[in-house]
Scaffold this motif. Structure first.
Motif, PDB file in Angstrom:
ATOM      1  N   LYS A   2      -5.398 151.078  30.988  1.00 31.73           N
ATOM      2  CA  LYS A   2      -5.312 152.398  30.379  1.00 31.73           C
ATOM      3  C   LYS A   2      -6.515 152.674  29.481  1.00 31.73           C
ATOM      4  N   PRO A   3      -6.939 153.954  29.421  1.00 33.28           N
ATOM      5  CA  PRO A   3      -8.006 154.312  28.484  1.00 33.28           C
ATOM      6  C   PRO A   3      -7.589 153.948  27.058  1.00 33.28           C
ATOM      7  N   GLY A   4      -8.550 153.559  26.260  1.00 26.41           N
ATOM      8  CA  GLY A   4      -8.242 153.186  24.878  1.00 26.41           C
ATOM      9  C   GLY A   4      -7.781 151.749  24.727  1.00 26.41           C
ATOM     10  N   THR A   5      -7.856 150.951  25.808  1.00 27.56           N
ATOM     11  CA  THR A   5      -7.480 149.535  25.758  1.00 27.56           C
ATOM     12  C   THR A   5      -8.739 148.717  25.575  1.00 27.56           C
ATOM     13  N   TYR A   6      -8.759 147.908  24.518  1.00 25.82           N
ATOM     14  CA  TYR A   6      -9.923 147.083  24.216  1.00 25.82           C
ATOM     15  C   TYR A   6      -9.466 145.652  23.989  1.00 25.82           C
ATOM     16  N   THR A   7     -10.109 144.726  24.654  1.00 26.46           N
ATOM     17  CA  THR A   7      -9.717 143.326  24.506  1.00 26.46           C
ATOM     18  C   THR A   7     -10.950 142.444  24.406  1.00 26.46           C
ATOM     19  N   GLN A   8     -10.754 141.281  23.832  1.00 26.13           N
ATOM     20  CA  GLN A   8     -11.783 140.256  23.782  1.00 26.13           C
ATOM     21  C   GLN A   8     -11.063 138.914  23.736  1.00 26.13           C
ATOM     22  N   MET A   9     -10.905 138.299  24.918  1.00 27.84           N
ATOM     23  CA  MET A   9     -10.158 137.055  25.044  1.00 27.84           C
ATOM     24  C   MET A   9     -10.998 136.067  25.843  1.00 27.84           C
ATOM     25  N   TYR A  10     -11.290 134.934  25.232  1.00 29.64           N
ATOM     26  CA  TYR A  10     -12.096 133.914  25.885  1.00 29.64           C
ATOM     27  C   TYR A  10     -11.232 132.698  26.178  1.00 29.64           C
ATOM     28  N   VAL A  11     -11.358 132.178  27.388  1.00 34.40           N
ATOM     29  CA  VAL A  11     -10.527 131.073  27.851  1.00 34.40           C
ATOM     30  C   VAL A  11     -11.426 129.983  28.428  1.00 34.40           C
ATOM     31  N   MET A  12     -11.065 128.740  28.148  1.00 30.87           N
ATOM     32  CA  MET A  12     -11.689 127.605  28.817  1.00 30.87           C
ATOM     33  C   MET A  12     -10.592 126.915  29.627  1.00 30.87           C
ATOM     34  N   LEU A  13     -10.772 126.856  30.928  1.00 29.71           N
ATOM     35  CA  LEU A  13      -9.863 126.143  31.819  1.00 29.71           C
ATOM     36  C   LEU A  13     -10.408 124.743  32.058  1.00 29.71           C
ATOM     37  N   VAL A  14      -9.508 123.806  32.232  1.00 32.86           N
ATOM     38  CA  VAL A  14      -9.883 122.438  32.581  1.00 32.86           C
ATOM     39  C   VAL A  14      -8.948 121.975  33.683  1.00 32.86           C
ATOM     40  N   PHE A  15      -9.512 121.489  34.788  1.00 31.12           N
ATOM     41  CA  PHE A  15      -8.684 120.863  35.817  1.00 31.12           C
ATOM     42  C   PHE A  15      -9.470 119.823  36.582  1.00 31.12           C
ATOM     43  N   ALA A  16      -8.739 118.977  37.290  1.00 33.10           N
ATOM     44  CA  ALA A  16      -9.323 117.766  37.875  1.00 33.10           C
ATOM     45  C   ALA A  16      -9.168 117.720  39.390  1.00 33.10           C
ATOM     46  N   VAL A  17     -10.088 116.991  40.011  1.00 27.36           N
ATOM     47  CA  VAL A  17     -10.038 116.730  41.446  1.00 27.36           C
ATOM     48  C   VAL A  17      -8.840 115.822  41.730  1.00 27.36           C
ATOM     49  N   LYS A  18      -8.150 116.093  42.829  1.00 30.98           N
ATOM     50  CA  LYS A  18      -6.996 115.285  43.211  1.00 30.98           C
ATOM     51  C   LYS A  18      -7.385 113.812  43.303  1.00 30.98           C
ATOM     52  N   ASN A  19      -6.533 112.971  42.758  1.00 35.84           N
ATOM     53  CA  ASN A  19      -6.730 111.521  42.702  1.00 35.84           C
ATOM     54  C   ASN A  19      -7.976 111.141  41.896  1.00 35.84           C
ATOM     55  N   ARG A  20      -8.500 112.093  41.135  1.00 36.62           N
ATOM     56  CA  ARG A  20      -9.679 111.884  40.278  1.00 36.62           C
ATOM     57  C   ARG A  20     -10.850 111.301  41.063  1.00 36.62           C
ATOM     58  N   LYS A  21     -10.939 111.661  42.345  1.00 37.09           N
ATOM     59  CA  LYS A  21     -12.069 111.223  43.161  1.00 37.09           C
ATOM     60  C   LYS A  21     -13.326 111.964  42.706  1.00 37.09           C
ATOM     61  N   ALA A  22     -14.433 111.304  42.747  1.00 32.41           N
ATOM     62  CA  ALA A  22     -15.711 111.896  42.345  1.00 32.41           C
ATOM     63  C   ALA A  22     -16.317 112.654  43.529  1.00 32.41           C
ATOM     64  N   LEU A  23     -15.664 113.739  43.929  1.00 29.14           N
ATOM     65  CA  LEU A  23     -16.077 114.474  45.119  1.00 29.14           C
ATOM     66  C   LEU A  23     -17.048 115.610  44.824  1.00 29.14           C
ATOM     67  N   LEU A  24     -17.182 115.986  43.566  1.00 31.43           N
ATOM     68  CA  LEU A  24     -18.108 117.063  43.224  1.00 31.43           C
ATOM     69  C   LEU A  24     -19.481 116.441  42.942  1.00 31.43           C
ATOM     70  N   ALA A  25     -20.123 116.002  44.004  1.00 32.33           N
ATOM     71  CA  ALA A  25     -21.377 115.256  43.884  1.00 32.33           C
ATOM     72  C   ALA A  25     -22.534 116.160  43.454  1.00 32.33           C
ATOM     73  N   ASP A  26     -23.520 115.545  42.822  1.00 34.15           N
ATOM     74  CA  ASP A  26     -24.686 116.263  42.300  1.00 34.15           C
ATOM     75  C   ASP A  26     -25.400 117.154  43.301  1.00 34.15           C
ATOM     76  N   PRO A  27     -25.659 116.718  44.511  1.00 32.97           N
ATOM     77  CA  PRO A  27     -26.486 117.571  45.379  1.00 32.97           C
ATOM     78  C   PRO A  27     -25.918 118.974  45.601  1.00 32.97           C
ATOM     79  N   PHE A  28     -24.617 119.136  45.571  1.00 31.53           N
ATOM     80  CA  PHE A  28     -24.043 120.455  45.825  1.00 31.53           C
ATOM     81  C   PHE A  28     -23.157 120.966  44.682  1.00 31.53           C
ATOM     82  N   ARG A  29     -23.052 120.227  43.610  1.00 31.07           N
ATOM     83  CA  ARG A  29     -22.177 120.615  42.490  1.00 31.07           C
ATOM     84  C   ARG A  29     -22.527 122.003  41.946  1.00 31.07           C
ATOM     85  N   ALA A  30     -23.808 122.277  41.760  1.00 33.68           N
ATOM     86  CA  ALA A  30     -24.226 123.579  41.216  1.00 33.68           C
ATOM     87  C   ALA A  30     -23.776 124.723  42.124  1.00 33.68           C
TER      88      ALA A  30
END
Length: 156
Positions: A2-30
């Motif tokens: 709606k018009p006249g609605t103003y917000t400022q909400m910042y969130v940090m999410l944290v979550f993990a790879v299943k079985n904590r495997k190191a699958l987000l390797a450097d070559p393609f992580r970015a």
């Protein structure tokens, strides 16, 4: 929204790879982090920074009032899992662990949180993911049951 609605909400999410495997390797992580930022932007959130290590991520964003945190997590996890499994980056099936942490911050805290997320690799040379996560829960007075936390392994 709606018009006249103003917000400022910042969130940090944290979550993990299943079985904590190191699958987000450097070559393609970015590329994965960029893709996740795009998912978040497409949800109308303001994607600020996505970063992490090979086995967990942090997503810092400005929350759009029409999109719930749980919907944001659902779409990020779903979309990034599909992307990773179709891209051939991983040589096995990729998925995220169930659950997530979501922490809110004020505008005055944003620079510090940004630096914290930006420096995850360095941060985890000194502290385990489990300690980091439990400390975040404690700092935010979030009650939890150990059995519902991520599967943690000795990761230092």
């Amino acid at each position: 929204m709606k018009p006249g609605t103003y917000t400022q909400m910042y969130v940090m999410l944290v979550f993990a790879v299943k079985n904590r495997k190191a699958l987000l390797a450097d070559p393609f992580r970015a590329r994965i982090f960029e893709y996740i930022g795009g998912i978040n932007t497409n949800l109308k959130n303001k994607s600020i920074l996505v970063n992490g290590t090979a086995n967990h991520i942090h997503v810092l964003y400005g929350m759009h009032p029409d999109v719930s945190v749980s919907d944001t997590v659902y779409h990020i996890k779903r979309g990034s899992s599909l992307y990773l499994n179709q891209s051939g980056f991983c040589h096995c099936h990729f998925s995220w662990q169930d659950g997530y942490g979501a922490f809110t911050y004020s505008r005055s805290q944003l620079d510090d949180v940004y630096q914290y997320v930006k420096n995850q690799e360095q941060h985890h040379l000194e502290i385990s993911f489990k300690k980091e996560y439990v400390d975040l829960l404690a700092e935010n007075d979030i009650a939890y049951e150990e059995k519902y936390l991520f599967e943690f392994f000795d990761d230092l």
